[in-house]
Design an enzyme around this catalytic site. Structure first.
Site, PDB file in Angstrom:
ATOM      1  N   GLU A  41     -13.143   2.757  -6.686  1.00 49.30           N
ATOM      2  CA  GLU A  41     -13.251   3.042  -5.261  1.00 49.30           C
ATOM      3  C   GLU A  41     -12.082   2.399  -4.527  1.00 49.30           C
ATOM      4  O   GLU A  41     -11.781   1.219  -4.729  1.00 49.30           O
ATOM      5  CB  GLU A  41     -14.569   2.498  -4.715  1.00 49.30           C
ATOM      6  CG  GLU A  41     -14.835   2.894  -3.276  1.00 49.30           C
ATOM      7  CD  GLU A  41     -16.165   2.370  -2.770  1.00 49.30           C
ATOM      8  OE1 GLU A  41     -16.438   2.531  -1.564  1.00 49.30           O
ATOM      9  OE2 GLU A  41     -16.918   1.790  -3.569  1.00 49.30           O
TER      10      GLU A  41
ATOM     11  N   ASP B 188      -0.094   5.051  -4.657  1.00 49.23           N
ATOM     12  CA  ASP B 188      -0.915   5.360  -3.493  1.00 49.23           C
ATOM     13  C   ASP B 188       0.032   5.876  -2.426  1.00 49.23           C
ATOM     14  O   ASP B 188       1.021   5.215  -2.094  1.00 49.23           O
ATOM     15  CB  ASP B 188      -1.695   4.148  -2.976  1.00 49.23           C
ATOM     16  CG  ASP B 188      -2.883   4.591  -2.124  1.00 49.23           C
ATOM     17  OD1 ASP B 188      -3.726   5.342  -2.648  1.00 49.23           O
ATOM     18  OD2 ASP B 188      -2.959   4.214  -0.950  1.00 49.23           O
TER      19      ASP B 188
ATOM     20  N   ARG C 271       8.198   9.527  -3.254  1.00 47.37           N
ATOM     21  CA  ARG C 271       7.947   9.012  -4.598  1.00 47.37           C
ATOM     22  C   ARG C 271       9.267   8.719  -5.308  1.00 47.37           C
ATOM     23  O   ARG C 271       9.404   7.717  -6.014  1.00 47.37           O
ATOM     24  CB  ARG C 271       7.102  10.029  -5.368  1.00 47.37           C
ATOM     25  CG  ARG C 271       6.469   9.480  -6.631  1.00 47.37           C
ATOM     26  CD  ARG C 271       5.317  10.354  -7.117  1.00 47.37           C
ATOM     27  NE  ARG C 271       4.158  10.215  -6.240  1.00 47.37           N
ATOM     28  CZ  ARG C 271       3.704  11.183  -5.461  1.00 47.37           C
ATOM     29  NH1 ARG C 271       4.295  12.357  -5.436  1.00 47.37           N
ATOM     30  NH2 ARG C 271       2.650  10.975  -4.692  1.00 47.37           N
TER      31      ARG C 271
ATOM     32  N   GLY D 108      -1.261  18.610  -2.394  1.00 48.55           N
ATOM     33  CA  GLY D 108      -1.617  17.875  -1.185  1.00 48.55           C
ATOM     34  C   GLY D 108      -1.077  18.518   0.075  1.00 48.55           C
ATOM     35  O   GLY D 108      -1.241  19.722   0.311  1.00 48.55           O
ATOM     36  N   TYR D 109      -0.401  17.732   0.898  1.00 45.42           N
ATOM     37  CA  TYR D 109       0.123  18.193   2.188  1.00 45.42           C
ATOM     38  C   TYR D 109       1.532  18.790   2.082  1.00 45.42           C
ATOM     39  O   TYR D 109       2.169  19.049   3.100  1.00 45.42           O
ATOM     40  CB  TYR D 109       0.159  17.028   3.181  1.00 45.42           C
ATOM     41  CG  TYR D 109      -1.192  16.515   3.628  1.00 45.42           C
ATOM     42  CD1 TYR D 109      -1.690  16.791   4.906  1.00 45.42           C
ATOM     43  CD2 TYR D 109      -1.982  15.731   2.792  1.00 45.42           C
ATOM     44  CE1 TYR D 109      -2.913  16.299   5.333  1.00 45.42           C
ATOM     45  CE2 TYR D 109      -3.206  15.232   3.201  1.00 45.42           C
ATOM     46  CZ  TYR D 109      -3.667  15.525   4.467  1.00 45.42           C
ATOM     47  OH  TYR D 109      -4.888  15.039   4.884  1.00 45.42           O
TER      48      TYR D 109
END
EC number: 3.6.1.66
Length: 209
Positions: free
Chosen positions: A46, A75, A195, A167-168
């Site tokens: 989590e 992340d 990245r 993703g976006y």
């Protein structure tokens, strides 16, 4: 002095196939054998951190301890200026379907639409500048750690364009380009992305002689 990675097996702490492809491609020239947390059957921890660094370290530590191998976690997220930096660290959460939005899972088109809806509420002259952030964290089972951060600035564009990336990517147009990330070939995106920026820093420290 930062510990150096061996040119051997490295756990990529992700269950995202798109991220695994990008990271594996970026590390391929350095003789690193990437295996995903999903392939090893490792659970996804989590993400309770409130920053990209906290979440990247959380994921890297969990994978390193579970696999007994060094682990690399990413992340990353999209931050929009007019939304006060949101969704930011909660980028993936915005894609999670609620109970009334269909089957559990992530809907990235829905997430992109949430951002667009909030921008439209501010009127046609709203500032659409935004940026992608990436934090890479390496953790070793013995407890050593290293963190590298990258960023790329651009514009939130609507409607979504392109079929590459994830993703976006379909709504992010990097500065100096007219195409969205999802319209740019992977090898070209690898050279300019958030990245890639973080990886340049990782490579400079981890694989320099």
């Amino acid at each position: 002095m930062t510990r150096k990675l061996d040119r051997g097996r490295l756990v990529i702490a992700t269950h995202n196939a798109g991220k695994l492809r990008e990271i594996s491609a970026l590390l391929a020239p350095y003789g690193v054998d990437c295996v995903s947390a999903e392939e090893l059957g490792l659970p996804e921890p989590e993400e309770t951190g409130t920053t990209f660094v906290e979440n990247a370290l959380l994921k890297a530590r969990a994978a390193a301890q579970a696999a007994g191998l060094p682990a690399l976690a990413d992340d990353s997220g999209l931050s929009v200026t007019a939304l006060g930096g949101r969704p930011g660290v909660y980028t993936a959460d915005w894609a999670e379907r609620q109970w009334f939005e269909g089957e559990p899972g992530r809907d990235w088109y829905m997430a992109m639409g949430k951002v667009e809806g909030l921008l439209c509420q501010q009127g046609p002259e709203v500032d659409r500048s935004c940026w992608f952030s990436c934090t890479l964290a390496i953790a070793w089972p013995e407890g050593d750690e290293a963190v590298y951060e990258g960023r790329v600035d651009g514009t939130f564009s609507w409607p979504p364009r392109g079929t590459m990336g994830f993703g976006y990517d379909p709504v992010f147009v990097p500065n100096g380009r007219s195409e969205a990330f999802a319209q740019i070939a992977p090898e070209e995106k690898h050279a300019i992305s958030h990245r890639a920026d973080a990886f340049r820093k990782l490579v400079a420290e981890q694989f320099s002689d």
